[in-house]
Write a protein that holds these residues in place. Sequence first.
Motif, short mmCIF file in Angstrom:
data_model
loop_
_atom_site.label_atom_id
_atom_site.label_comp_id
_atom_site.label_asym_id
_atom_site.label_seq_id
_atom_site.Cartn_x
_atom_site.Cartn_y
_atom_site.Cartn_z
N GLY A 122 -2.98 4.38 -61.21
CA GLY A 122 -3.55 3.78 -60.02
C GLY A 122 -4.48 2.63 -60.31
O GLY A 122 -5.45 2.39 -59.58
N THR A 123 -4.19 1.91 -61.38
CA THR A 123 -5.04 0.76 -61.74
C THR A 123 -4.22 -0.27 -62.49
O THR A 123 -3.15 0.04 -63.04
N VAL A 124 -4.70 -1.49 -62.54
CA VAL A 124 -4.05 -2.58 -63.27
C VAL A 124 -4.56 -2.58 -64.71
O VAL A 124 -5.78 -2.54 -64.94
N LEU A 125 -3.67 -2.65 -65.66
CA LEU A 125 -4.04 -2.65 -67.07
C LEU A 125 -4.13 -4.06 -67.65
O LEU A 125 -4.91 -4.30 -68.57
N PHE A 126 -3.31 -4.97 -67.14
CA PHE A 126 -3.29 -6.34 -67.64
C PHE A 126 -3.39 -7.33 -66.48
O PHE A 126 -2.85 -7.09 -65.41
N HIS A 127 -4.08 -8.43 -66.74
CA HIS A 127 -4.02 -9.58 -65.85
C HIS A 127 -2.95 -10.51 -66.40
O HIS A 127 -2.98 -10.88 -67.57
N ARG A 128 -1.98 -10.87 -65.57
CA ARG A 128 -0.85 -11.65 -66.03
C ARG A 128 -0.86 -13.03 -65.38
O ARG A 128 -1.09 -13.17 -64.18
N THR A 129 -0.63 -14.06 -66.20
CA THR A 129 -0.38 -15.40 -65.70
C THR A 129 0.92 -15.88 -66.31
O THR A 129 1.54 -15.18 -67.12
N SER A 130 1.34 -17.07 -65.94
CA SER A 130 2.59 -17.59 -66.50
C SER A 130 2.47 -17.91 -67.98
O SER A 130 3.48 -18.02 -68.68
N ARG A 131 1.23 -18.04 -68.48
CA ARG A 131 1.04 -18.46 -69.86
C ARG A 131 0.52 -17.36 -70.77
O ARG A 131 0.72 -17.40 -71.99
#
Length: 296
Positions: free
Chosen positions: A47-56
């Motif tokens: 129930g949580t985000v582990l990574f912040h993802r961007t295109s790079r």
Amino acid sequence: MALPDYEAWAIFAAVARLGSFTAAAQELALSKPTISKAISRLEQSLGTVLFHRTSRKISLSTAGKSLLHHAQQIARDGEAAMEAARDTTHLLQGQVRLAAPLSYGLSHLAPVIADFMCAYPEITVDLQLNDARIDLVEEGFDCAIRIGALPDSSLRAIKLRQMNGYFIAAPSYVKRMGKPKTPADLSHHDCFIYSNTSSPEVWQITDAKDRTTSIRPKCRFKSNNGDVMLPALIAGRGIGYLPDFLCQKALDEGQLINILPECRIGDMALNIIMPPSRLRPARVNALVNHLKDYLD
């Protein structure tokens, strides 16, 4: 109660270490969609985000940082359990990551690692030499060589031997500037400071009667490496405090003298440190046992 998703936890640890879904897929011999689905599955279950993802790039979230050590422990224990079934030397394989101080690594560790590689041809060694103290768990090291006092922590430690530390100066320096008779006298001399300590600007000096004197040495030269101090010390530019493995040869040859033979700074023990788990891959145990037998 559902079983923990051990595969997803191990994949999470690999992605965090490598900083890339693609790199983790290559290392684990899985497809990139499999990696991505495992992370999404784990995020949904937690129930949580582990990574912040961007295109790079990707980066660990706050929750990811707090949970990472659990993932690393799960991955290590799983690996260790797999290797526990291997009971013959020729089957030991895989990588061991070892950290060590630069000067000691070059002078003492290099030949021992060479012998280990001959004895265990299927084990690869990733040796990182750095005088800075690294976080074994966070940076994914199996073990490290550490010289000096060990802070209280959950890390496991094996003491290999007690090292001697010496206050040293060249005969030419003593002739020109005089020889300090007490620790307090060092305050009036040109001192060489090793900067990779918790408080390099203060020397806590203990004498033969276990009395401690605190001084602030007058810094003539500061460095994060002890080896680099030797030429200037031998040239008579000041007084330093170094472990025996760095300065014993110069002492034996008379290039340096031990000016306060009954005094020391802290504990100069040579240690192997490891993450807290008692369950380690057999290849790591093989290296640790080899270091215990041959390092001095």
